[in-house]
Design a protein around this motif. Structure first.
Motif, PDB file in Angstrom:
ATOM      1  N   HIS A  94     -10.361   8.973   4.843  1.00  0.00           N
ATOM      2  CA  HIS A  94     -11.613   9.301   4.151  1.00  0.00           C
ATOM      3  C   HIS A  94     -11.922  10.785   4.268  1.00  0.00           C
ATOM      4  N   GLN A 107      -3.896   9.267   0.859  1.00  0.00           N
ATOM      5  CA  GLN A 107      -3.782   7.920   0.308  1.00  0.00           C
ATOM      6  C   GLN A 107      -2.637   7.160   0.975  1.00  0.00           C
ATOM      7  N   PRO A 108      -2.692   5.827   1.056  1.00  0.00           N
ATOM      8  CA  PRO A 108      -3.722   4.979   0.446  1.00  0.00           C
ATOM      9  C   PRO A 108      -4.963   4.773   1.305  1.00  0.00           C
ATOM     10  N   TRP A 109      -5.009   5.480   2.449  1.00  0.00           N
ATOM     11  CA  TRP A 109      -6.055   5.192   3.433  1.00  0.00           C
ATOM     12  C   TRP A 109      -7.446   5.569   2.913  1.00  0.00           C
ATOM     13  N   ALA A 110      -7.534   6.651   2.142  1.00  0.00           N
ATOM     14  CA  ALA A 110      -8.830   7.043   1.593  1.00  0.00           C
ATOM     15  C   ALA A 110      -9.380   5.958   0.676  1.00  0.00           C
ATOM     16  N   GLN A 111      -8.521   5.389  -0.158  1.00  0.00           N
ATOM     17  CA  GLN A 111      -8.982   4.339  -1.058  1.00  0.00           C
ATOM     18  C   GLN A 111      -9.341   3.075  -0.288  1.00  0.00           C
ATOM     19  N   LEU A 112      -8.558   2.751   0.721  1.00  0.00           N
ATOM     20  CA  LEU A 112      -8.869   1.570   1.530  1.00  0.00           C
ATOM     21  C   LEU A 112     -10.203   1.743   2.245  1.00  0.00           C
ATOM     22  N   TYR A 113     -10.484   2.967   2.710  1.00  0.00           N
ATOM     23  CA  TYR A 113     -11.793   3.235   3.310  1.00  0.00           C
ATOM     24  C   TYR A 113     -12.887   3.020   2.271  1.00  0.00           C
ATOM     25  N   ALA A 114     -12.678   3.559   1.078  1.00  0.00           N
ATOM     26  CA  ALA A 114     -13.678   3.408   0.015  1.00  0.00           C
ATOM     27  C   ALA A 114     -13.895   1.944  -0.345  1.00  0.00           C
ATOM     28  N   ASP A 115     -12.846   1.149  -0.191  1.00  0.00           N
ATOM     29  CA  ASP A 115     -12.950  -0.284  -0.500  1.00  0.00           C
ATOM     30  C   ASP A 115     -13.610  -1.081   0.617  1.00  0.00           C
ATOM     31  N   ASN A 117       0.798  -1.222   0.000  1.00  0.00           N
ATOM     32  CA  ASN A 117       0.000   0.000   0.000  1.00  0.00           C
ATOM     33  C   ASN A 117       0.832   1.274   0.000  1.00  0.00           C
TER      34      ASN A 117
END
Length: 255
Positions: A213, A218-226, A11
Motif C-alpha cells: 500500500h 503489486q499485487p500487494w497494493a491491490q490486495l490491500y485496497a481489496d 496473484n
C-alpha cells in the motif's frame, strides 16, 4: 492446438491458461528454480506437487494440470484431514532436505523467513493452493518458493489450514492445531517455538500488504485496497494473544 482456458486465482503470474492436461504460465526470473524444485520432487516420487514439462513455443512454463477442487472451496478440514495435511507437508519438507538449488536460481518468497534458512520451501501452503481429488492432494502455485525453515513454512500452513482466524475460539482451534502438529511430527523444542512462528508469519502477511500500500508494489497494493490487510492484522493479533494456550495444547500429554 487445443483451446486455451484462462484460469483465475493467482496473484503473481499473468494469464495462466489450461490447455488439455497442462497448465501454461509466463516464465519469470524465478521459474528455473521452480522447475528444479518440481523435477527434484518428481524424482523423489512425491505426489503432492505437479509435474513440470519444460517450456512451450511461447516460452511459457508447462505444468501438469491437477483436476479436483481447491480446498478453500470445500468445508473446513476435519481432524483426519488436518492430519493428512500435516503428513503431506512433512513428506514435502523431508523430500526437499537434499535438494541442491541451481547456482543461478532466483527466489521470490512473498514473506521471507527473517531467520534465513537453507530449506527451499513452498512459501504459500494454503487451502487456495491445495487441489484435492479422490487420488491426490497437490500443492500448486510454487511462485513463492524460496529459502526458509520448516517452522516458518509450516506456520503459514497452520494459520491457513487449521485455520486460525480473527475472532476464533481458542478452545476449538487448539485441538485442531494439535492434530495438525502431531501428524507433522514436531519435537518438544519445536512445539514450544512453533506458536511464535505462526504469529510472526501471520504478521508478516499483514506487513507485506501494508508495504504494498505504501510503495504501490503489486499485487500487494491491490490486495490491500481489496481489504486483505483487514483480515491478516486481526488474524496475527488472535494468534499472538493466545500464545500460551497454543503452547499448552501442543505440549499436553504424549506427543
Amino acid at each position: 492446438m487445443e483451446a486455451e482456458e484462462v484460469l483465475t486465482g493467482g496473484n503473481v503470474a499473468d494469464r495462466v491458461v489450461k490447455i488439455g492436461a497442462t497448465v501454461r504460465k509466463p516464465a519469470l526470473d524465478h521459474t528455473a528454480g521452480v522447475e528444479a524444485v518440481l523435477d527434484h520432487l518428481a524424482a523423489k516420487r512425491f505426489e503432492g506437487a505437479p509435474r513440470t514439462f519444460g517450456r512451450d513455443v511461447q516460452e511459457r512454463h508447462v505444468l501438469e494440470y491437477i483436476p479436483g477442487a481447491l480446498a478453500d472451496t470445500l468445508p473446513p478440514f476435519t481432524l483426519d484431514e488436518l492430519r493428512r495435511a500435516g503428513r503431506l507437508i512433512r513428506e514435502l519438507h523431508d523430500a526437499m532436505d537434499d535438494f541442491e538449488p541451481p547456482p543461478d536460481a532466483a527466489w521470490h518468497p512473498a514473506v521471507p523467513d527473517p531467520a534465513g534458512g537453507e530449506l527451499i520451501c513452498h512459501g504459500d501452503l494454503a487451502p487456495w493452493n491445495l487441489v484435492r481429488n479422490d487420488d491426490r492432494w497437490v500443492f500448486i502455485d510454487w511462485d513463492n518458493a524460496g529459502p526458509s525453515t520448516r517452522l516458518w513454512d509450516l506456520g503459514y500452513a497452520a494459520q491457513s489450514l487449521v485455520p486460525l482466524l480473527p475472532g476464533g475460539d481458542v478452545t476449538a482451534d487448539a485441538p485442531r492445531l494439535r492434530a495438525f502438529v502431531d501428524a507433522y511430527g514436531l519435537d518438544q523444542e519445536q512445539r514450544r517455538a512453533f506458536p511464535a512462528q505462526i504469529a510472526a508469519r501471520t504478521r508478516g502477511s499483514y506487513e507485506l500488504l501494508v508495504r504494498g500500500h505504501e510503495t504501490g508494489e503489486q499485487p500487494w497494493a491491490q490486495l490491500y485496497a481489496d481489504g486483505h490487510a483487514d483480515f491478516w492484522g486481526p488474524a496475527a493479533d488472535y494468534v499472538a494473544r493466545h500464545h500460551d494456550a497454543w503452547v499448552d495444547a501442543l505440549l499436553s500429554g504424549p506427543a
